[in-house]
Write an enzyme that holds these catalytic residues in place. Structure first.
Site, PDB file in Angstrom:
ATOM      1  NE  ARG A  36      42.029  50.774  43.599  1.00 12.21           N
ATOM      2  CZ  ARG A  36      41.839  51.184  42.455  1.00 12.21           C
ATOM      3  NH1 ARG A  36      42.540  51.797  41.789  1.00 12.21           N
ATOM      4  NH2 ARG A  36      40.553  50.860  41.631  1.00 12.21           N
TER       5      ARG A  36
ATOM      6  CB  SER B  48      38.028  45.944  43.075  1.00  4.82           C
ATOM      7  OG  SER B  48      37.613  46.841  42.154  1.00  4.82           O
TER       8      SER B  48
ATOM      9  CD  GLU C 268      40.895  47.911  45.625  1.00  2.74           C
ATOM     10  OE1 GLU C 268      40.196  48.353  46.402  1.00  2.74           O
ATOM     11  OE2 GLU C 268      40.988  47.956  44.427  1.00  2.74           O
TER      12      GLU C 268
HETATM   13  N1  EPU Z   1      35.090  42.009  32.990  1.00  2.00           N
HETATM   14  C1  EPU Z   1      34.693  40.839  32.782  1.00  2.00           C
HETATM   15  N2  EPU Z   1      33.430  40.305  33.509  1.00  2.00           N
HETATM   16  C2  EPU Z   1      32.925  41.399  34.226  1.00  2.00           C
HETATM   17  C3  EPU Z   1      33.232  42.366  34.524  1.00  2.00           C
HETATM   18  C4  EPU Z   1      34.228  42.964  33.899  1.00  2.00           C
HETATM   19  O1  EPU Z   1      35.372  39.996  32.154  1.00  2.00           O
HETATM   20  O2  EPU Z   1      31.710  40.724  34.830  1.00  2.00           O
HETATM   21  C5  EPU Z   1      36.229  42.578  32.431  1.00  2.00           C
HETATM   22  C6  EPU Z   1      36.392  43.054  31.079  1.00  2.00           C
HETATM   23  O3  EPU Z   1      37.376  42.606  30.473  1.00  2.00           O
HETATM   24  C7  EPU Z   1      36.333  44.707  31.307  1.00  2.00           C
HETATM   25  C8  EPU Z   1      37.426  44.640  32.630  1.00  2.00           C
HETATM   26  O4  EPU Z   1      37.005  43.351  33.292  1.00  2.00           O
HETATM   27  O5  EPU Z   1      36.741  45.350  30.328  1.00  2.00           O
HETATM   28  C9  EPU Z   1      37.310  45.846  33.419  1.00  2.00           C
HETATM   29  O6  EPU Z   1      36.040  45.988  34.151  1.00  2.00           O
HETATM   30  P1  EPU Z   1      35.898  47.349  34.729  1.00  2.00           P
HETATM   31  O7  EPU Z   1      35.743  48.430  33.724  1.00  2.00           O
HETATM   32  O8  EPU Z   1      34.417  47.158  35.362  1.00  2.00           O
HETATM   33  O9  EPU Z   1      36.985  47.523  35.820  1.00  2.00           O
HETATM   34  P2  EPU Z   1      37.941  46.630  36.901  1.00  2.00           P
HETATM   35  O10 EPU Z   1      39.195  46.780  36.136  1.00  2.00           O
HETATM   36  O11 EPU Z   1      37.229  45.455  37.152  1.00  2.00           O
HETATM   37  C10 EPU Z   1      38.528  48.730  38.250  1.00  2.00           C
HETATM   38  C11 EPU Z   1      38.693  49.033  39.443  1.00  2.00           C
HETATM   39  C12 EPU Z   1      37.450  49.747  39.957  1.00  2.00           C
HETATM   40  C13 EPU Z   1      37.050  50.861  39.123  1.00  2.00           C
HETATM   41  C14 EPU Z   1      37.053  50.396  37.628  1.00  2.00           C
HETATM   42  C15 EPU Z   1      36.755  51.520  36.591  1.00  2.00           C
HETATM   43  C16 EPU Z   1      40.566  47.775  40.342  1.00  2.00           C
HETATM   44  C17 EPU Z   1      40.855  46.624  41.518  1.00  2.00           C
HETATM   45  N3  EPU Z   1      39.198  48.023  40.257  1.00  2.00           N
HETATM   46  O12 EPU Z   1      37.723  47.650  38.128  1.00  2.00           O
HETATM   47  O13 EPU Z   1      37.852  50.241  41.433  1.00  2.00           O
HETATM   48  O14 EPU Z   1      35.842  51.442  39.457  1.00  2.00           O
HETATM   49  O15 EPU Z   1      38.116  49.987  37.304  1.00  2.00           O
HETATM   50  O16 EPU Z   1      37.829  52.293  36.372  1.00  2.00           O
HETATM   51  O17 EPU Z   1      41.429  48.329  39.945  1.00  2.00           O
HETATM   52  C18 EPU Z   1      37.672  49.544  43.661  1.00  2.00           C
HETATM   53  O18 EPU Z   1      38.767  49.609  43.700  1.00  2.00           O
HETATM   54  O19 EPU Z   1      36.902  49.213  44.682  1.00  2.00           O
HETATM   55  C19 EPU Z   1      36.977  49.674  42.446  1.00  2.00           C
HETATM   56  C20 EPU Z   1      35.528  49.459  42.143  1.00  2.00           C
END
Ligand code: EPU
Length: 335
Positions: free
Chosen positions: A161, A235, A331
């Site tokens: 990012r 995010s 972010e």
């Molecule tokens: N999780 C929780 N509780 C929740 C949701 C998630 O504990 O309610 C934990 C779980 O361990 C899960 C992990 O968070 O395995 C990862 O969750 P998710 O797959 O939803 O991805 P993220 O890391 O929260 C990132 C990006 C998103 C992107 C997703 C999918 C960042 C800051 N965000 O989110 O990007 O869509 O991965 O690849 O890196 C954005 O940047 O605006 C965005 C939406």
């Protein structure tokens, strides 16, 4: 030359009310240069899709809205299509165009809000793919001189990012077009568990870039609020990276803590997990809150104030720091 006192509510996906002292939408590089010539020391704010911004107050300078349009296949080799896309194109519409032309490589990045020009600024990423993997070069106008410069992959200094446009060159350039190197032979990336599960649920037997895009769209629609219905900027925080040794310490105390191995003895921890454990998931505070399915997303249900969302973000940062000793970094750009 400029419109005065323009409401920015339609131009930010948080749907926050804030006024721009001066406003100009530009449809060509010439129009942009002309606007820069006439700005006379006004502070600048460049908007693409307004999907990564939190407006906490009126902006008394000049808001420039990028409306450069066009998608052009400029070159082909045996393996690649080189496609130049004007910065004001909607990102997801470009992804759909790529899929219908069989240009592979960005299908995992379906349904990300925002414009093509904003995509390299923060090296957008989702489901195992980052834009830098298909990035060839970009053109940008230098604000101080009005000259167009070309930036290679190395020049952009991409990170998680991150790019040079958020660091040393912050506020110095306006991106006008991005050239992508897309694949003729697709390389399917289904490493992200949720994609595999969704493709199975959808009964997909033969992989295609369209199938992956459909799966990503389904996952995003089930987890993330649609900004057209509920104001948000995706995010709000980045996933923090900590030293492996500190991660091991955290795991001893919180055995359920997830972590993903990074280079140089680092671990990335999902901010969503930290925020959920700190008790924020699904909490609402009047018209604003923390989303019920994805706590990394802060939301404006309607009529909320940017300054209040900023305060909420600060409280979340503090409580995660107190409970886990981990610092969350936004972010989203806070104005
Ligand atoms: N999780 C929780 N509780 C929740 C949701 C998630 O504990 O309610 C934990 C779980 O361990 C899960 C992990 O968070 O395995 C990862 O969750 P998710 O797959 O939803 O991805 P993220 O890391 O929260 C990132 C990006 C998103 C992107 C997703 C999918 C960042 C800051 N965000 O989110 O990007 O869509 O991965 O690849 O890196 C954005 O940047 O605006 C965005 C939406």
């Amino acid at each position: 030359m400029f419109q005065q006192n323009v409401s920015l509510k339609p131009f930010n996906t948080f749907s926050l009310e804030a006024k721009a002292g001066h406003f100009k939408a530009f449809n060509s590089v010439e129009e942009l240069k002309e606007a820069l010539n006439h700005r006379k020391g006004l502070e600048l704010l460049v908007l693409g899709g307004g999907s990564n911004i939190l407006l906490t107050k009126d902006f008394n300078g000049l808001v420039l809205k990028n409306e450069l349009k066009g998608i052009e296949l400029v070159r082909e080799t045996e393996e690649h299509y080189f496609v130049e896309v004007q910065a004001g194109e909607n990102w997801h519409q470009f992804v759909l165009t790529a899929i219908s032309n069989d240009w592979a490589g960005i299908e995992n990045l379906s349904l990300i809000p925002g414009t093509v020009g904003a995509a390299p600024m923060q090296n957008i990423g989702a489901y195992g793919v980052e834009i830098e993997q298909v990035f060839e070069k970009l053109k940008a106008v230098e604000i101080a001189t009005g000259e167009v410069h070309t930036f290679s992959h190395a020049d952009c200094q991409f990170g998680y990012r991150e790019s040079v446009f958020k660091k040393e060159l912050k506020g110095k350039y306006i991106i006008t077009s991005v050239t992508f190197r897309l694949n003729k032979e697709p390389v399917f990336n289904t490493s992200y568990g949720a994609i595999k599960d969704t493709l199975d649920e959808m009964g997909i037997e033969e992989l295609s870039i369209k199938a992956i895009s459909d799966a990503v769209i389904q996952i995003r629609q089930s987890k993330l609020p649609n900004p057209e219905e509920i104001g948000n900027a995706g995010s709000f925080f980045k996933n923090p990276t900590v030293d492996k040794i500190d991660y091991e310490g955290l795991r001893a105390e919180f055995p359920g803590i997830p972590g993903y191995q990074q280079p140089e003895q680092k671990m990335k921890i999902p901010a969503a997990w930290l925020i959920e454990q700190a008790g924020w998931k699904g909490k609402t505070f009047g018209p604003i809150g923390v989303h019920k399915n994805q706590p990394l997303v802060l939301v404006n249900y309607g009529g909320g104030e940017g300054a209040k969302i900023k305060e909420l973000a600060f409280e979340i940062q503090q409580s995660v720091a107190t409970q886990f000793g981990v610092e969350l970094t936004p972010e989203v750009n806070i104005i």
